[in-house]
Write a protein that holds these residues in place. Sequence first.
Motif, short mmCIF file in Angstrom:
data_model
loop_
_atom_site.label_atom_id
_atom_site.label_comp_id
_atom_site.label_asym_id
_atom_site.label_seq_id
_atom_site.Cartn_x
_atom_site.Cartn_y
_atom_site.Cartn_z
N ARG A 1 50.01 -0.74 44.27
CA ARG A 1 50.45 -2.14 44.31
C ARG A 1 51.86 -2.27 44.88
NH1 ARG A 1 49.10 -3.51 39.48
NH2 ARG A 1 51.12 -3.31 38.51
N ARG B 1 48.13 -23.87 46.36
CA ARG B 1 47.92 -22.50 45.90
C ARG B 1 46.52 -22.06 46.31
NH1 ARG B 1 49.58 -22.60 40.50
NH2 ARG B 1 51.63 -22.20 41.35
N ASP C 1 55.70 -24.89 43.27
CA ASP C 1 56.38 -23.59 43.21
C ASP C 1 57.08 -23.52 41.86
OD1 ASP C 1 58.86 -21.85 43.46
OD2 ASP C 1 57.87 -21.39 45.36
N TRP C 2 56.81 -22.46 41.12
CA TRP C 2 57.35 -22.37 39.76
C TRP C 2 58.86 -22.20 39.73
CZ3 TRP C 2 59.61 -17.83 37.94
CH2 TRP C 2 59.42 -16.69 38.73
N LYS C 3 59.47 -21.72 40.84
CA LYS C 3 60.93 -21.56 40.88
C LYS C 3 61.62 -22.85 41.34
CE LYS C 3 61.14 -16.62 41.86
NZ LYS C 3 61.50 -15.60 42.87
N GLN D 1 51.81 -11.13 54.88
CA GLN D 1 53.08 -11.46 54.24
C GLN D 1 54.03 -12.12 55.24
OE1 GLN D 1 55.61 -8.25 52.79
NE2 GLN D 1 55.94 -9.44 50.92
N SER E 1 54.79 -17.91 49.50
CA SER E 1 54.97 -16.68 48.75
C SER E 1 53.62 -16.08 48.37
CB SER E 1 55.79 -16.94 47.48
OG SER E 1 55.10 -17.85 46.64
N PHE E 2 53.65 -14.78 48.12
CA PHE E 2 52.49 -14.00 47.68
C PHE E 2 52.74 -13.54 46.25
CE2 PHE E 2 50.58 -12.61 51.82
CZ PHE E 2 49.26 -12.52 51.42
N LYS E 3 51.72 -13.56 45.44
CA LYS E 3 51.77 -12.90 44.13
C LYS E 3 50.51 -12.08 44.02
CE LYS E 3 54.41 -16.16 41.41
NZ LYS E 3 54.42 -17.00 40.22
N VAL E 4 50.61 -10.95 43.34
CA VAL E 4 49.43 -10.10 43.14
C VAL E 4 49.45 -9.56 41.72
CG1 VAL E 4 50.55 -8.04 44.10
CG2 VAL E 4 48.08 -8.17 44.05
N ARG E 5 48.27 -9.60 41.09
CA ARG E 5 48.06 -8.97 39.79
C ARG E 5 46.85 -8.08 39.94
NH1 ARG E 5 47.95 -14.34 38.04
NH2 ARG E 5 45.83 -14.00 37.34
N THR F 1 43.86 -18.85 46.00
CA THR F 1 43.61 -17.67 45.17
C THR F 1 42.37 -16.95 45.67
OG1 THR F 1 44.54 -18.80 43.25
CG2 THR F 1 43.18 -16.86 42.82
#
Length: 187
Positions: free
Chosen positions: A137, A122, A113-115, A161, A170-174, A124
Amino acid sequence: ASFPEARPYLARAQTELVRVGRLAKGAMGFDRRSTRATRVHLDEIMESALSLHEGRIRHTHIAIQRRYRPPRPMLCFTGEIRQVLVSLVGNAIDAMKETAQPRLLVRVRPAHDWKTKHPGIRLTVADTGAGMSDAVRQRIFEPFFTAFVPPGAGLGLWVGQEIVSKHKGSFKVRSARNMGTVFVVFL
């Protein structure tokens, strides 16, 4: 009597029966709501999610790139994580309906986790579909919101979620219009 022209049809029927058997087995896994988490390899859960969409993937000629660095087994609620991945893969397929050369990238790898710097895994799911506008979004995790035509139920990402949050993930979206979308789940 033997009908040589029937052989390709019988071979196709056999292939489809095997696929339907896997679908039924996978669907049964959704219904078994376990009250206990189990240790599983998440690359196997990703493969299960892909197999549930196998017919749609083949029909739409989607090229799949798998990038698995199999991490250690993870303690999780298997059916719930499968539900998240099935939703992400299904959405990616829907987003690529009008794509000339659709590609789906799925990845499973160890990460931090980057935090918090906590170790985890992970997942993807990336597509080369239509992408999303900023307005879409911002709403994708709202219940009953859908951007697809014909519309879906609009519950997949909202439920996903909740499941990821339950797993302390956690979720991240780009996403970029006409470029595609990348969903990253950290567990």
